[in-house]
Design a protein around this motif. Structure first.
Motif, PDB file in Angstrom:
ATOM      1  N   LEU A 248       0.867  -1.184   0.000  1.00  0.00           N
ATOM      2  CA  LEU A 248       0.000   0.000   0.000  1.00  0.00           C
ATOM      3  C   LEU A 248       0.902   1.231   0.000  1.00  0.00           C
ATOM      4  O   LEU A 248       1.237   1.762   1.056  1.00  0.00           O
ATOM      5  CB  LEU A 248      -0.908  -0.005   1.236  1.00  0.00           C
ATOM      6  N   PRO A 249       1.316   1.698  -1.189  1.00  0.00           N
ATOM      7  CA  PRO A 249       2.339   2.742  -1.258  1.00  0.00           C
ATOM      8  C   PRO A 249       1.928   4.111  -0.716  1.00  0.00           C
ATOM      9  O   PRO A 249       2.767   4.984  -0.592  1.00  0.00           O
ATOM     10  CB  PRO A 249       2.676   2.817  -2.748  1.00  0.00           C
ATOM     11  N   PHE A 250       0.673   4.296  -0.347  1.00  0.00           N
ATOM     12  CA  PHE A 250       0.252   5.559   0.243  1.00  0.00           C
ATOM     13  C   PHE A 250       0.373   5.541   1.768  1.00  0.00           C
ATOM     14  O   PHE A 250       0.174   6.561   2.417  1.00  0.00           O
ATOM     15  CB  PHE A 250      -1.188   5.919  -0.180  1.00  0.00           C
ATOM     16  N   ILE A 251       0.712   4.391   2.334  1.00  0.00           N
ATOM     17  CA  ILE A 251       0.868   4.285   3.785  1.00  0.00           C
ATOM     18  C   ILE A 251       2.346   4.273   4.125  1.00  0.00           C
ATOM     19  O   ILE A 251       3.132   3.534   3.532  1.00  0.00           O
ATOM     20  CB  ILE A 251       0.169   3.026   4.332  1.00  0.00           C
ATOM     21  N   GLY A 252       2.720   5.111   5.078  1.00  0.00           N
ATOM     22  CA  GLY A 252       4.111   5.191   5.502  1.00  0.00           C
ATOM     23  C   GLY A 252       4.223   5.864   6.852  1.00  0.00           C
ATOM     24  O   GLY A 252       3.224   6.068   7.547  1.00  0.00           O
ATOM     25  N   HIS A 253       5.427   6.218   7.204  1.00  0.00           N
ATOM     26  CA  HIS A 253       5.705   6.865   8.484  1.00  0.00           C
ATOM     27  C   HIS A 253       5.745   8.383   8.286  1.00  0.00           C
ATOM     28  O   HIS A 253       6.226   8.867   7.269  1.00  0.00           O
ATOM     29  CB  HIS A 253       7.042   6.370   9.031  1.00  0.00           C
ATOM     30  N   MET A 254       5.236   9.119   9.259  1.00  0.00           N
ATOM     31  CA  MET A 254       5.113  10.570   9.125  1.00  0.00           C
ATOM     32  C   MET A 254       5.735  11.289  10.319  1.00  0.00           C
ATOM     33  O   MET A 254       5.678  10.813  11.447  1.00  0.00           O
ATOM     34  CB  MET A 254       3.628  10.937   9.014  1.00  0.00           C
TER      35      MET A 254
ATOM     36  N   PHE B 206       0.551  12.080   0.158  1.00  0.00           N
ATOM     37  CA  PHE B 206       0.661  11.192  -1.002  1.00  0.00           C
ATOM     38  C   PHE B 206       0.437  11.959  -2.310  1.00  0.00           C
ATOM     39  O   PHE B 206       1.154  11.753  -3.277  1.00  0.00           O
ATOM     40  CB  PHE B 206      -0.332  10.034  -0.896  1.00  0.00           C
ATOM     41  N   CYS B 207      -0.535  12.852  -2.307  1.00  0.00           N
ATOM     42  CA  CYS B 207      -0.878  13.577  -3.544  1.00  0.00           C
ATOM     43  C   CYS B 207      -0.074  14.851  -3.760  1.00  0.00           C
ATOM     44  O   CYS B 207       0.177  15.243  -4.901  1.00  0.00           O
ATOM     45  CB  CYS B 207      -2.370  13.918  -3.541  1.00  0.00           C
ATOM     46  N   ARG B 208       0.346  15.514  -2.681  1.00  0.00           N
ATOM     47  CA  ARG B 208       0.981  16.830  -2.833  1.00  0.00           C
ATOM     48  C   ARG B 208       2.424  16.897  -2.364  1.00  0.00           C
ATOM     49  O   ARG B 208       3.121  17.865  -2.660  1.00  0.00           O
ATOM     50  CB  ARG B 208       0.176  17.898  -2.054  1.00  0.00           C
ATOM     51  N   GLY B 209       2.871  15.905  -1.589  1.00  0.00           N
ATOM     52  CA  GLY B 209       4.245  15.926  -1.086  1.00  0.00           C
ATOM     53  C   GLY B 209       5.241  15.733  -2.218  1.00  0.00           C
ATOM     54  O   GLY B 209       4.993  14.985  -3.158  1.00  0.00           O
ATOM     55  N   ARG B 210       6.370  16.409  -2.115  1.00  0.00           N
ATOM     56  CA  ARG B 210       7.392  16.281  -3.157  1.00  0.00           C
ATOM     57  C   ARG B 210       8.422  15.235  -2.717  1.00  0.00           C
ATOM     58  O   ARG B 210       8.710  15.066  -1.532  1.00  0.00           O
ATOM     59  CB  ARG B 210       8.072  17.614  -3.430  1.00  0.00           C
TER      60      ARG B 210
ATOM     61  N   LEU C  22      12.053  13.893  -2.203  1.00  0.00           N
ATOM     62  CA  LEU C  22      13.308  14.559  -1.887  1.00  0.00           C
ATOM     63  C   LEU C  22      14.457  14.033  -2.743  1.00  0.00           C
ATOM     64  O   LEU C  22      15.518  14.654  -2.802  1.00  0.00           O
ATOM     65  CB  LEU C  22      13.620  14.407  -0.403  1.00  0.00           C
ATOM     66  N   SER C  23      14.231  12.901  -3.408  1.00  0.00           N
ATOM     67  CA  SER C  23      15.242  12.346  -4.312  1.00  0.00           C
ATOM     68  C   SER C  23      14.586  11.282  -5.194  1.00  0.00           C
ATOM     69  O   SER C  23      13.489  10.809  -4.899  1.00  0.00           O
ATOM     70  CB  SER C  23      16.385  11.702  -3.519  1.00  0.00           C
ATOM     71  N   LEU C  24      15.282  10.898  -6.242  1.00  0.00           N
ATOM     72  CA  LEU C  24      14.818   9.799  -7.089  1.00  0.00           C
ATOM     73  C   LEU C  24      14.772   8.510  -6.271  1.00  0.00           C
ATOM     74  O   LEU C  24      13.863   7.693  -6.425  1.00  0.00           O
ATOM     75  CB  LEU C  24      15.735   9.641  -8.307  1.00  0.00           C
ATOM     76  N   GLY C  25      15.742   8.344  -5.386  1.00  0.00           N
ATOM     77  CA  GLY C  25      15.777   7.167  -4.513  1.00  0.00           C
ATOM     78  C   GLY C  25      14.525   7.063  -3.653  1.00  0.00           C
ATOM     79  O   GLY C  25      14.036   5.965  -3.390  1.00  0.00           O
ATOM     80  N   GLY C  26      14.003   8.198  -3.211  1.00  0.00           N
ATOM     81  CA  GLY C  26      12.771   8.204  -2.425  1.00  0.00           C
ATOM     82  C   GLY C  26      11.590   7.680  -3.221  1.00  0.00           C
ATOM     83  O   GLY C  26      10.763   6.923  -2.708  1.00  0.00           O
ATOM     84  N   PHE C  27      11.521   8.066  -4.477  1.00  0.00           N
ATOM     85  CA  PHE C  27      10.465   7.573  -5.361  1.00  0.00           C
ATOM     86  C   PHE C  27      10.585   6.060  -5.534  1.00  0.00           C
ATOM     87  O   PHE C  27       9.605   5.326  -5.435  1.00  0.00           O
ATOM     88  CB  PHE C  27      10.543   8.280  -6.720  1.00  0.00           C
ATOM     89  N   VAL C  28      11.809   5.594  -5.750  1.00  0.00           N
ATOM     90  CA  VAL C  28      12.052   4.165  -5.940  1.00  0.00           C
ATOM     91  C   VAL C  28      11.680   3.387  -4.681  1.00  0.00           C
ATOM     92  O   VAL C  28      11.026   2.349  -4.754  1.00  0.00           O
ATOM     93  CB  VAL C  28      13.530   3.918  -6.346  1.00  0.00           C
ATOM     94  N   LYS C  29      12.069   3.881  -3.510  1.00  0.00           N
ATOM     95  CA  LYS C  29      11.745   3.207  -2.251  1.00  0.00           C
ATOM     96  C   LYS C  29      10.241   3.092  -2.041  1.00  0.00           C
ATOM     97  O   LYS C  29       9.769   2.128  -1.459  1.00  0.00           O
ATOM     98  CB  LYS C  29      12.352   3.961  -1.066  1.00  0.00           C
ATOM     99  N   GLN C  30       9.496   4.091  -2.506  1.00  0.00           N
ATOM    100  CA  GLN C  30       8.053   4.068  -2.304  1.00  0.00           C
ATOM    101  C   GLN C  30       7.341   3.167  -3.308  1.00  0.00           C
ATOM    102  O   GLN C  30       6.405   2.463  -2.943  1.00  0.00           O
ATOM    103  CB  GLN C  30       7.467   5.480  -2.383  1.00  0.00           C
ATOM    104  N   PHE C  31       7.761   3.202  -4.567  1.00  0.00           N
ATOM    105  CA  PHE C  31       6.965   2.537  -5.601  1.00  0.00           C
ATOM    106  C   PHE C  31       7.568   1.270  -6.206  1.00  0.00           C
ATOM    107  O   PHE C  31       6.823   0.450  -6.757  1.00  0.00           O
ATOM    108  CB  PHE C  31       6.625   3.532  -6.714  1.00  0.00           C
ATOM    109  N   LEU C  32       8.883   1.059  -6.152  1.00  0.00           N
ATOM    110  CA  LEU C  32       9.468  -0.135  -6.772  1.00  0.00           C
ATOM    111  C   LEU C  32       8.931  -1.438  -6.166  1.00  0.00           C
ATOM    112  O   LEU C  32       8.514  -2.320  -6.911  1.00  0.00           O
ATOM    113  CB  LEU C  32      10.997  -0.096  -6.721  1.00  0.00           C
TER     114      LEU C  32
END
Length: 182
Positions: A43-49, A151-155, A157-167
């Motif tokens: 569930l890629p929209f769930i994480g730690h905040m 999930f919808c508006r947060g940017r 911080l790196s390409l690695g962050g995108f990969v960690k969330q969605f790969l």
């Protein structure tokens, strides 16, 4: 004749607050997010905040009776951030922001962590509600609004962050599709 430089012109009556906010720290006044393995894998929209102070220091509810307030989040470096415009704070600006975070930290040091009902998202919502801020059209904050807002508006911080969330989710989805086809 006094010499003029760019910094002097940036600090005007109308944009002094904005300039001051930007000069403190790139992540000051932000909601932070990081993946929460293995939940984020499915569930890629769930994480730690967490939430940052006016100085950019991360604070997060890390577990039962435990709040991190020294800049290190429980599940590693933040991968996403959503900066909040503090101009809607009723009074106090950065001081009010930091006070509300300190109060949320103190409150959550007395609470048992519950993954579904009283968690890191609740800690951030508590701070935002305590400071009575309105941002992104939200006045009353809760964990569901925060989840989908970041999930919808947060940017990232790196390409690695995108990969960690969605790969991991992408790999899981690919496996499901391949199994269905076979």
């Amino acid at each position: 004749m006094a010499s003029s430089n760019h910094d002097d012109t940036c600090i005007g009556i109308n944009n002094h607050h904005h300039h001051q906010q930007q000069q403190l720290h790139p992540l000051a006044f932000s909601i932070l997010w990081s993946p929460l393995p293995p939940i984020t894998w499915f569930l890629p929209f769930i994480g730690h905040m967490g939430i940052t102070t006016s100085h950019g220091t991360a604070c997060d509810f890390q577990g039962p009776y435990s709040v991190g307030d020294r800049g290190k989040m429980a599940f590693g470096t933040a991968t996403r951030a959503l900066q909040i415009d503090i101009t809607s704070l009723p009074a106090g600006g950065a001081e009010q922001w930091d006070k509300a975070i300190a109060e949320a930290n103190a409150e959550y040091r007395t609470r048992m962590h519950n993954i579904c009902c009283d968690n890191c998202h609740s800690h951030v919502a508590y701070a935002l509600n305590d400071m009575e801020i309105t941002a992104f059209g939200i006045r009353q904050w809760d964990m569901v609004k925060l989840c989908f807002l970041v999930f919808c508006r947060g940017r990232f911080l790196s390409l690695g962050g995108f990969v960690k969330q969605f790969l991991p989710f992408g790999v899981f989805l690919l496996i499901v599709i391949l199994v269905r086809l076979l």
